[in-house]
Design a protein around this motif. Structure first.
Motif, PDB file in Angstrom:
ATOM      1  N   UNK A  40       0.822  -1.216   0.000  1.00 55.30           N
ATOM      2  CA  UNK A  40       0.000   0.000   0.000  1.00 55.30           C
ATOM      3  C   UNK A  40       0.854   1.263   0.000  1.00 55.30           C
ATOM      4  N   UNK A  41       1.959   1.250   0.746  1.00 58.38           N
ATOM      5  CA  UNK A  41       2.850   2.421   0.750  1.00 58.38           C
ATOM      6  C   UNK A  41       3.395   2.691  -0.646  1.00 58.38           C
ATOM      7  N   UNK A  42       3.763   1.643  -1.355  1.00 62.34           N
ATOM      8  CA  UNK A  42       4.274   1.811  -2.719  1.00 62.34           C
ATOM      9  C   UNK A  42       3.200   2.375  -3.643  1.00 62.34           C
ATOM     10  N   UNK A  43       1.976   1.850  -3.516  1.00 66.10           N
ATOM     11  CA  UNK A  43       0.878   2.334  -4.345  1.00 66.10           C
ATOM     12  C   UNK A  43       0.565   3.803  -4.043  1.00 66.10           C
ATOM     13  N   UNK A  44       0.504   4.145  -2.764  1.00 64.24           N
ATOM     14  CA  UNK A  44       0.212   5.521  -2.369  1.00 64.24           C
ATOM     15  C   UNK A  44       1.297   6.484  -2.839  1.00 64.24           C
ATOM     16  N   UNK A  45       2.545   6.068  -2.702  1.00 64.26           N
ATOM     17  CA  UNK A  45       3.642   6.975  -3.088  1.00 64.26           C
ATOM     18  C   UNK A  45       3.642   7.269  -4.587  1.00 64.26           C
ATOM     19  N   UNK A  47       0.840   7.634  -6.380  1.00 55.29           N
ATOM     20  CA  UNK A  47      -0.337   8.429  -6.772  1.00 55.29           C
ATOM     21  C   UNK A  47      -0.565   9.677  -5.918  1.00 55.29           C
ATOM     22  N   UNK A  48      -0.022   9.719  -4.715  1.00 53.61           N
ATOM     23  CA  UNK A  48      -0.290  10.853  -3.826  1.00 53.61           C
ATOM     24  C   UNK A  48       0.887  11.822  -3.787  1.00 53.61           C
ATOM     25  N   UNK A  49       0.595  13.095  -3.563  1.00 49.32           N
ATOM     26  CA  UNK A  49       1.679  14.076  -3.416  1.00 49.32           C
ATOM     27  C   UNK A  49       2.511  13.776  -2.161  1.00 49.32           C
ATOM     28  N   UNK A  50       3.742  14.233  -2.179  1.00 46.48           N
ATOM     29  CA  UNK A  50       4.665  13.967  -1.067  1.00 46.48           C
ATOM     30  C   UNK A  50       4.123  14.496   0.263  1.00 46.48           C
ATOM     31  N   UNK A  51       3.484  15.658   0.227  1.00 50.17           N
ATOM     32  CA  UNK A  51       2.928  16.258   1.444  1.00 50.17           C
ATOM     33  C   UNK A  51       1.854  15.350   2.061  1.00 50.17           C
ATOM     34  N   UNK A  52       1.022  14.775   1.228  1.00 50.37           N
ATOM     35  CA  UNK A  52      -0.028  13.866   1.697  1.00 50.37           C
ATOM     36  C   UNK A  52       0.596  12.583   2.245  1.00 50.37           C
ATOM     37  N   UNK A  53       1.640  12.108   1.595  1.00 49.66           N
ATOM     38  CA  UNK A  53       2.335  10.911   2.085  1.00 49.66           C
ATOM     39  C   UNK A  53       2.914  11.148   3.474  1.00 49.66           C
ATOM     40  N   UNK A  54       3.465  12.337   3.691  1.00 49.97           N
ATOM     41  CA  UNK A  54       4.010  12.663   5.004  1.00 49.97           C
ATOM     42  C   UNK A  54       2.919  12.645   6.069  1.00 49.97           C
TER      43      UNK A  54
END
Length: 97
Positions: A40-45, A47-54
């Motif tokens: 899931x972390x790989x998938x999110x990284x 598609x999502x902006x870095x700020x959202x990942x943080x």
């Protein structure tokens, strides 16, 4: 006393200190969850902006802290209950008629 010795021996064998360094070796469920988290972390990284990942990482850290504290509370209560049961068992005397 034999039951207590047997139980503690089995627990020591099941939870050898070297295995506890890698929990995925101890629990299939832990391994599975770890793999899903990584996926899931790989998938999110991707598609999502870095700020959202943080923000998601912070959420994950706070949730993990909360669950760790809850686990410690339950562990301490269980340990206390176990000691209480042992003390009551050792103090118990058969009733004579």
């Amino acid at each position: 006393m034999r039951v207590f010795e047997t139980t503690t021996t089995e627990l020591r064998l099941m939870h050898d200190a070297s295995d506890l360094m890698n929990l995925e070796k101890v629990s299939r469920n832990y391994y599975w969850a770890e793999q899903k988290i990584d996926q899931l972390e790989k998938e999110f990284s991707k598609t999502l902006p870095e700020e959202t990942m943080e923000k998601l990482e912070q959420l994950h850290e706070y949730f993990t802290t909360q669950e760790t504290v809850a686990g410690e509370i339950f562990y301490n209560q269980g340990f206390s209950d176990g000691i209480r049961l042992m003390m009551q068992s050792l103090a118990w005397e058969p009733i004579r008629r």
